[in-house]
Design a protein around this motif. Structure first.
Motif, PDB file in Angstrom:
ATOM      1  N   VAL A   1       6.726  27.607 -18.842  1.00  0.00           N
ATOM      2  CA  VAL A   1       5.923  26.917 -17.828  1.00  0.00           C
ATOM      3  C   VAL A   1       5.747  25.467 -18.253  1.00  0.00           C
ATOM      4  O   VAL A   1       5.215  25.189 -19.342  1.00  0.00           O
ATOM      5  CB  VAL A   1       4.558  27.599 -17.640  1.00  0.00           C
ATOM      6  CG1 VAL A   1       3.712  26.828 -16.629  1.00  0.00           C
ATOM      7  CG2 VAL A   1       4.743  29.040 -17.186  1.00  0.00           C
ATOM      8  N   VAL A   2       6.193  24.550 -17.392  1.00  0.00           N
ATOM      9  CA  VAL A   2       6.139  23.115 -17.712  1.00  0.00           C
ATOM     10  C   VAL A   2       5.355  22.385 -16.625  1.00  0.00           C
ATOM     11  O   VAL A   2       5.886  22.129 -15.535  1.00  0.00           O
ATOM     12  CB  VAL A   2       7.552  22.517 -17.826  1.00  0.00           C
ATOM     13  CG1 VAL A   2       7.476  21.044 -18.237  1.00  0.00           C
ATOM     14  CG2 VAL A   2       8.402  23.309 -18.805  1.00  0.00           C
TER      15      VAL A   2
ATOM     16  N   ASP B   1       4.924  20.512 -22.689  1.00  0.00           N
ATOM     17  CA  ASP B   1       4.829  19.313 -21.865  1.00  0.00           C
ATOM     18  C   ASP B   1       6.222  18.850 -21.463  1.00  0.00           C
ATOM     19  O   ASP B   1       7.220  19.180 -22.113  1.00  0.00           O
ATOM     20  CB  ASP B   1       4.100  18.205 -22.620  1.00  0.00           C
ATOM     21  CG  ASP B   1       2.633  18.555 -22.870  1.00  0.00           C
ATOM     22  OD1 ASP B   1       2.078  19.349 -22.087  1.00  0.00           O
ATOM     23  OD2 ASP B   1       2.057  18.033 -23.841  1.00  0.00           O
TER      24      ASP B   1
ATOM     25  N   THR C   1       4.384  27.568 -22.890  1.00  0.00           N
ATOM     26  CA  THR C   1       4.075  26.322 -22.189  1.00  0.00           C
ATOM     27  C   THR C   1       4.487  25.138 -23.055  1.00  0.00           C
ATOM     28  O   THR C   1       4.384  25.183 -24.282  1.00  0.00           O
ATOM     29  CB  THR C   1       2.565  26.209 -21.878  1.00  0.00           C
ATOM     30  OG1 THR C   1       1.815  26.228 -23.104  1.00  0.00           O
ATOM     31  CG2 THR C   1       2.118  27.361 -20.990  1.00  0.00           C
TER      32      THR C   1
ATOM     33  N   HIS D   1      -7.667  23.341 -19.801  1.00  0.00           N
ATOM     34  CA  HIS D   1      -6.430  23.615 -20.523  1.00  0.00           C
ATOM     35  C   HIS D   1      -6.548  23.278 -22.003  1.00  0.00           C
ATOM     36  O   HIS D   1      -5.801  23.806 -22.831  1.00  0.00           O
ATOM     37  CB  HIS D   1      -5.267  22.820 -19.905  1.00  0.00           C
ATOM     38  CG  HIS D   1      -5.487  21.337 -19.900  1.00  0.00           C
ATOM     39  ND1 HIS D   1      -6.159  20.689 -18.889  1.00  0.00           N
ATOM     40  CD2 HIS D   1      -5.142  20.375 -20.791  1.00  0.00           C
ATOM     41  CE1 HIS D   1      -6.205  19.393 -19.144  1.00  0.00           C
ATOM     42  NE2 HIS D   1      -5.591  19.178 -20.295  1.00  0.00           N
TER      43      HIS D   1
ATOM     44  N   LYS E   1      -3.723  19.101 -14.955  1.00  0.00           N
ATOM     45  CA  LYS E   1      -2.890  19.984 -15.774  1.00  0.00           C
ATOM     46  C   LYS E   1      -3.372  21.427 -15.747  1.00  0.00           C
ATOM     47  O   LYS E   1      -2.570  22.360 -15.755  1.00  0.00           O
ATOM     48  CB  LYS E   1      -2.860  19.469 -17.214  1.00  0.00           C
ATOM     49  CG  LYS E   1      -1.890  20.219 -18.116  1.00  0.00           C
ATOM     50  CD  LYS E   1      -1.811  19.570 -19.487  1.00  0.00           C
ATOM     51  CE  LYS E   1      -0.809  20.295 -20.380  1.00  0.00           C
ATOM     52  NZ  LYS E   1      -0.707  19.649 -21.723  1.00  0.00           N
TER      53      LYS E   1
ATOM     54  N   LEU F   1      -1.073  24.667 -14.822  1.00  0.00           N
ATOM     55  CA  LEU F   1      -0.864  25.784 -15.738  1.00  0.00           C
ATOM     56  C   LEU F   1      -1.294  27.098 -15.107  1.00  0.00           C
ATOM     57  O   LEU F   1      -0.595  28.117 -15.220  1.00  0.00           O
ATOM     58  CB  LEU F   1      -1.645  25.551 -17.034  1.00  0.00           C
ATOM     59  CG  LEU F   1      -1.052  24.527 -18.008  1.00  0.00           C
ATOM     60  CD1 LEU F   1      -2.006  24.285 -19.157  1.00  0.00           C
ATOM     61  CD2 LEU F   1       0.301  24.997 -18.541  1.00  0.00           C
TER      62      LEU F   1
ATOM     63  N   GLY G   1       1.283  28.167 -12.678  1.00  0.00           N
ATOM     64  CA  GLY G   1       2.460  28.622 -13.408  1.00  0.00           C
ATOM     65  C   GLY G   1       2.258  29.994 -14.025  1.00  0.00           C
ATOM     66  O   GLY G   1       3.167  30.836 -14.014  1.00  0.00           O
TER      67      GLY G   1
END
Length: 316
Positions: free
Chosen positions: A6-7, A92, A90, A175, A72, A76, A79
């Motif tokens: 997940v990006v 970046d 995960t 996050h 973010k 997330l 995702g």
């Protein structure tokens, strides 16, 4: 499926081709079945067009686009909901996280049965304006959460068992504290892995000093919700009773002192002339308000549809 990567990304169009190629190479070399979920958090630089192009060339690449920038945490969380892999990783999108770390992260989750592995960028290439606040936050988070074995809570490179991401909710700017959220949800086997931190190759950092204040407030929020979310009266009520009791003791002291002076025919001053009188008054009022706040919060909590939503590990 073995792995979902997940990006979350925002205005990272230059790095996406190199990142996805790198991830795919690592996956193919290790014969993993995988998907790459690119969550576009309202980018304005053509990132979504690039994601669509990459998807056309590589079916493992999947994209989710937000209509506007939500942050973010929202990326997330979305995702996590879409991820299908047994292990979710995960990272970046700025190429500061190395996909070469993926095989070891996967091994530790699948073979050592960790719930979560958090990366630790022991050697960083960030400016002091970012590293100093990060160290302060990490120290405060360790102290308040009791997770003493993590050095870098905010590292974007993390690995999760699938059950973790399907049973936590990441919102606001939480996050930074996903390990804390996971712990409150009952996933306590949390480990750390030293990972490579690469200098930013494209674009510019999204870090701002406003995150210093927001991060501290989020830490207080997650600590309170995790510990007292289902029993707010235990917090507000105990604080209220303590404050009310202190005010009551001060009031009794003022009255007793005046009565003693009267009994001995001594000169005395009015209670309202004493500083302690006003301190006692404030303590009683604040105590009453805290108690009532706890009472109202308890009523709200008791009527919440999620009041009995508990994490169940297994059934037989």
């Amino acid at each position: 499926m073995d792995i979902s990567v997940v990006v979350p990304l925002f205005n990272e169009v230059e790095s996406l081709p190199e990142l996805t190629t790198w991830i795919s190479r690592v996956m193919d070399e290790n014969r993993f079945t995988y998907e790459i979920l690119l969550v576009d958090d309202g980018s304005k630089d053509g990132s979504w067009e690039m994601i669509c192009k990459l998807h056309g060339h590589n079916p493992h690449v999947k994209g989710i686009k937000f209509r506007r920038n939500y942050g973010k945490s929202a990326a997330l969380n979305t995702g996590f909901e879409a991820a299908q892999g047994n292990v979710v990783i995960t990272m970046d999108a700025d190429l500061q996280d190395s996909p070469d770390e993926i095989p070891e992260l996967y091994r530790r989750i699948s073979e050592e049965n960790y719930d979560l592995i958090s990366g630790w960028k022991a050697k960083r290439y960030d400016p002091l304006t970012k590293t100093i606040p990060t160290r302060l936050f990490n120290a405060a988070t360790r102290s308040m959460s009791g997770i003493n074995n993590l050095h870098d809570f905010n590292c974007g490179l993390k690995a999760y068992r699938k059950a973790v991401v399907k049973n936590i909710e990441v919102y606001g700017e939480m996050h930074r504290y996903i390990p804390v959220i996971a712990k409150w949800a009952g996933f306590t086997k949390i480990g750390e892995q030293v990972v490579e931190h690469r200098a930013r190759k494209y674009g510019k950092t999204k870090f701002g000093m406003s995150r210093f204040i927001n991060g501290f407030l989020d830490l207080l929020s997650i600590f309170f919700v995790g510990k007292f979310g289902k029993r707010p009266m235990h917090f507000f009520g105990s604080m209220g009773v303590l404050s009310f009791f202190i005010g009551l003791v001060m009031t009794i002291w003022i009255i007793a002192e005046k009565l003693i002076h009267i009994a001995h025919n001594e000169k005395y001053r009015d209670a309202t002339d004493s500083t302690m009188f006003y301190l006692a008054l404030v303590a009683i009022v604040v105590g009453s308000q805290l108690f009532l706040t706890g009472f109202v919060a308890e009523l709200v909590s008791r009527n919440s549809p999620e009041r009995n939503n508990y994490q169940i590990e297994d059934k037989v």
